[in-house]
Design a protein around this motif. Structure first.
Motif, mmCIF file in Angstrom:
data_model
loop_
_atom_site.group_PDB
_atom_site.id
_atom_site.type_symbol
_atom_site.label_atom_id
_atom_site.label_comp_id
_atom_site.label_asym_id
_atom_site.label_seq_id
_atom_site.Cartn_x
_atom_site.Cartn_y
_atom_site.Cartn_z
ATOM 1 N N ALA B 343 0.834 -1.204 0.000
ATOM 2 C CA ALA B 343 0.000 0.000 0.000
ATOM 3 C C ALA B 343 0.865 1.249 0.000
ATOM 4 C CB ALA B 343 -0.924 -0.008 1.213
ATOM 5 N N VAL B 344 2.008 1.208 0.733
ATOM 6 C CA VAL B 344 2.912 2.364 0.728
ATOM 7 C C VAL B 344 3.495 2.553 -0.669
ATOM 8 C CG1 VAL B 344 5.029 3.290 1.696
ATOM 9 C CG2 VAL B 344 3.424 2.146 3.176
ATOM 10 N N VAL B 345 3.886 1.435 -1.320
ATOM 11 C CA VAL B 345 4.415 1.523 -2.681
ATOM 12 C C VAL B 345 3.348 2.092 -3.615
ATOM 13 C CG1 VAL B 345 5.136 0.101 -4.646
ATOM 14 C CG2 VAL B 345 6.116 -0.290 -2.398
ATOM 15 N N ASN B 346 2.107 1.681 -3.396
ATOM 16 C CA ASN B 346 1.008 2.185 -4.231
ATOM 17 C C ASN B 346 0.859 3.688 -4.081
ATOM 18 O OD1 ASN B 346 -1.262 1.933 -5.934
ATOM 19 N ND2 ASN B 346 -2.582 2.067 -4.133
ATOM 20 N N ILE B 347 1.020 4.185 -2.847
ATOM 21 C CA ILE B 347 0.952 5.636 -2.632
ATOM 22 C C ILE B 347 2.082 6.319 -3.384
ATOM 23 C CG2 ILE B 347 1.232 7.431 -0.888
ATOM 24 C CD1 ILE B 347 -0.231 5.665 1.039
ATOM 25 N N LEU B 348 3.294 5.745 -3.312
ATOM 26 C CA LEU B 348 4.442 6.356 -4.000
ATOM 27 C C LEU B 348 4.206 6.381 -5.507
ATOM 28 C CD1 LEU B 348 7.463 4.864 -2.045
ATOM 29 C CD2 LEU B 348 6.542 7.169 -1.941
ATOM 30 N N ILE B 349 3.711 5.255 -6.057
ATOM 31 C CA ILE B 349 3.464 5.195 -7.506
ATOM 32 C C ILE B 349 2.425 6.240 -7.891
ATOM 33 C CG2 ILE B 349 2.528 3.758 -9.350
ATOM 34 C CD1 ILE B 349 3.665 1.338 -7.913
ATOM 35 N N THR B 350 1.328 6.310 -7.088
ATOM 36 C CA THR B 350 0.274 7.273 -7.409
ATOM 37 C C THR B 350 0.823 8.693 -7.366
ATOM 38 O OG1 THR B 350 -1.215 5.753 -6.295
ATOM 39 C CG2 THR B 350 -2.087 7.902 -6.839
ATOM 40 N N GLY B 351 1.635 8.979 -6.328
ATOM 41 C CA GLY B 351 2.227 10.313 -6.232
ATOM 42 C C GLY B 351 3.094 10.632 -7.433
ATOM 43 N N GLY B 352 3.912 9.632 -7.858
ATOM 44 C CA GLY B 352 4.765 9.834 -9.027
ATOM 45 C C GLY B 352 3.955 10.090 -10.271
ATOM 46 N N LEU B 353 2.894 9.298 -10.464
ATOM 47 C CA LEU B 353 2.066 9.457 -11.669
ATOM 48 C C LEU B 353 1.365 10.802 -11.674
ATOM 49 C CD1 LEU B 353 0.470 5.919 -12.072
ATOM 50 C CD2 LEU B 353 2.345 6.921 -13.346
ATOM 51 N N ILE B 354 0.942 11.273 -10.474
ATOM 52 C CA ILE B 354 0.287 12.584 -10.418
ATOM 53 C C ILE B 354 1.312 13.671 -10.717
ATOM 54 C CG2 ILE B 354 -0.826 14.242 -8.870
ATOM 55 C CD1 ILE B 354 -2.134 11.847 -7.484
ATOM 56 N N THR B 355 2.538 13.528 -10.149
ATOM 57 C CA THR B 355 3.574 14.545 -10.361
ATOM 58 C C THR B 355 3.917 14.664 -11.840
ATOM 59 O OG1 THR B 355 4.446 13.826 -8.255
ATOM 60 C CG2 THR B 355 5.811 15.312 -9.533
ATOM 61 N N PHE B 356 4.025 13.524 -12.539
ATOM 62 C CA PHE B 356 4.408 13.580 -13.944
ATOM 63 C C PHE B 356 3.199 13.711 -14.859
ATOM 64 C CE2 PHE B 356 8.072 11.439 -11.963
ATOM 65 C CZ PHE B 356 9.007 12.417 -12.255
ATOM 66 N N GLY B 357 2.039 13.930 -14.275
ATOM 67 C CA GLY B 357 0.862 14.259 -15.074
ATOM 68 C C GLY B 357 0.279 13.111 -15.862
ATOM 69 N N VAL B 358 0.614 11.869 -15.499
ATOM 70 C CA VAL B 358 0.036 10.734 -16.219
ATOM 71 C C VAL B 358 -1.443 10.600 -15.869
ATOM 72 C CG1 VAL B 358 0.227 8.279 -16.668
ATOM 73 C CG2 VAL B 358 2.272 9.614 -16.156
ATOM 74 N N ILE B 359 -1.756 10.699 -14.566
ATOM 75 C CA ILE B 359 -3.159 10.732 -14.145
ATOM 76 C C ILE B 359 -3.360 12.008 -13.356
ATOM 77 C CG2 ILE B 359 -3.653 8.274 -14.126
ATOM 78 C CD1 ILE B 359 -2.886 8.215 -11.213
ATOM 79 N N LYS B 360 -4.606 12.429 -13.249
ATOM 80 C CA LYS B 360 -4.836 13.649 -12.470
ATOM 81 C C LYS B 360 -5.933 13.415 -11.461
ATOM 82 C CE LYS B 360 -7.830 15.198 -16.055
ATOM 83 N NZ LYS B 360 -8.835 15.881 -16.500
#
Lengths: 169, 360
Positions: B343-360
């Protein structure tokens, strides 16, 4: 003072007294949970929904479960209740009573800061306002606290992790 | 003078939701037996009424008329309070779930939701975390070591899996930016834009949430608190008559609520594909009023939301009659050393994807 406030205060005080006076430690814990609920009700009256929910999740939902857990394991009952000497009881009563008197004296003449009804922001306790404050004004303490919690969680996982050659089953 | 809120449409919605969750829980007991029979190639209940449909009623009559038994040395007040608390906490969480979009009669618009609060998700989470008290109090008050062991297992299991559940919810929060369940639902379908359901953006988070939901509702493969082979009946060993019924019932209400939460958070809630196209088509080419077209969409959405909920309930039962039970140390290891880091890794991935604008 609204009737709801009076009712919640009544429940809070009554259950807080129940925590102290209940003979059975399990009853004490349950009274303490009820106290937390009435405090959450007070938070709701103050329009602090986030604080109310977090109070219930963290205190009533997690910490008190652990309390109940430990007390159930201890198997405390009337037979095993330690009997304290009368001197300790009298000393405790005097100490508690003087603390009570000091608090009454200190709080008697307190001046509450006046709230201007026209400029007061009633949405101040909402989760987005709270988040803005936490992530701007109090950014460093907030981040430090979150790292502390994360470290505690990683530590718990590490303690529970099996080491090599430790398998017994 | 106490100002009570006027009994408006919200109280009607709450009453209907209350009745519907009890009805669904009743027929879950029937569905569980029918599905179990199907999976094990048996006939299942078919005596009471056509296709055995009156079986839940027969069970209820049996439960109510059985002898009420108090074990010796039990704490009577808490023994009765335990199942009540289990039922209350199970029913409370459905208040914030949006069961449908707005319905309008004339100038009045109604939302098919009990209460709309801006902490909806925290409410569900808080009430779910209280659910363990019913089990713990009942198990302790029974004055039986098997009940106490079941209660302690339930408590440690619920606390452990709440952590991973909360962490998987944080990833959803990061995408949606709100705690309100209605807002989260509406964000999963923005008109004129191909907005996807959260399951596409949070596949890992959904799997973590699903596993935790099984553990939180004490369902197989995580039904260790009521593990028959080790603990007789677990926390409800000493219970009989309707007090036992309330425990069994609250489990089904919990399954219903957690299925509804999963449908809302990850599967678009009351949204369905092409709903706005259908509404505009009805309004433009079929000569419907926009309001009545919207009402039809809302009704269809509510029906489909219940479809999603039933699909999840079926999934819960399917798993129960397919997978064997975990061992207790396996359960704890899965929760603490696999699901929480994931779940922590999932948070990191989600944060990365939001930062790089892949998902919003």
């Amino acid at each position: 003072m609204s009737p709801l406030f009076l009712f919640l205060s009544f429940v809070a005080l009554l259950s807080a007294l129940g925590v102290v006076f209940a003979k059975n430690p399990i009853h004490s814990v349950l009274f303490l949970i009820l106290t937390f609920f009435s405090l959450s009700g007070h938070y709701l009256l103050l329009n602090a929904q986030f604080l109310a929910a977090v109070n219930i999740i963290v205190y009533a939902g997690a910490i008190m479960v652990l309390f109940l857990f430990v007390i159930m394991f201890l198997n405390l009952n009337v037979d095993t209740e330690p009997h304290k000497p009368a001197l300790a009881k009298i000393a405790a009563a005097i100490a508690g009573g003087s603390l009570f008197v000091i608090m009454i004296v200190a709080l008697r003449d307190i001046q509450l800061p006046a709230v201007n009804g026209t400029t007061f922001d009633s949405q101040i306790g909402m989760v987005d306002k709270l988040g803005m404050v936490l992530f701007t004004t109090y950014k460093l303490p907030f981040e430090l606290a979150s790292i502390l919690l994360l470290v505690a969680m990683v530590g718990a996982v590490m303690l529970g992790k099996r080491e090599t050659g430790e398998r017994h089953f | 003078m106490i100002e009570l809120p006027a009994l408006g449409w919200q109280s009607i919605v709450i009453f209907v939701v209350f009745a519907v969750s009890l009805l669904i829980a009743t027929y879950c007991t029937y569905a569980e037996r029918v599905i179990a029979a199907f999976l094990q190639d048996r006939v299942g209940p078919d005596r009471a009424g056509p296709y055995g449909l009156a079986q839940p009623l027969a069970d209820a009559v049996k439960m109510f008329t059985k002898e009420e038994f108090f074990p010796g040395g039990a704490n009577k007040a808490l023994f009765v309070f335990g199942p009540c608390l289990a039922m209350i906490t199970a029913l409370m969480s459905s208040a914030v779930i949006p069961f449908g979009n707005n319905i309008s009669f004339g100038n009045n618009a109604f939302f098919l939701q009990g209460i709309e609060v801006n902490i909806g998700m925290l409410w569900v989470f808080g009430v779910v975390s209280l659910g363990v008290y019913g089990v713990m109090i009942g198990g302790w008050a029974s004055n039986n070591k098997f009940s106490l062991l079941g209660a302690i297992r339930a408590a440690s299991q619920n606390i452990s899996y709440e952590l991973a559940m909360g962490l998987s919810l944080i990833a959803v929060l990061m995408i949606s930016g709100t705690l309100s369940l209605r807002e989260i639902t509406i964000q999963q379908s923005i008109p004129g834009e191909w907005a996807m359901w959260n399951i596409v953006r949070q596949p890992l988070g959904f799997i973590i949430f699903l596993v935790c939901a099984f553990a939180e509702t004490n369902r197989t493969p995580f039904d260790l608190p009521e593990c028959e082979t080790e603990l007789v009946g677990g926390y409800h060993t000493e219970y009989s008559s309707m007090k036992l019924g309330l425990y069994l019932f609250s489990e089904y209400v919990n399954i219903f609520v957690v299925s509804a939460v999963m449908s809302v958070l990850y599967f678009g809630g009351f949204n369905f594909p092409f709903q706005y196209e259908l509404r505009d088509w009805l309004a433009s080419s079929q000569g419907w009023e926009l309001a009545s077209a919207q009402n039809l969409i809302t009704a269809l959405g509510t029906v489909l939301l219940f479809g999603k909920i039933f699909a999840f309930i079926f999934f819960f039962m399917w798993i129960r009659w397919t997978l064997p039970r975990f061992r207790y140390d396996q359960l704890m290891r899965l929760g603490w050393t696999i699901l929480i880091p994931l779940a922590v890794v999932n948070i990191l991935i989600t944060g990365g994807l939001i930062t790089f604008g892949v998902i919003k």
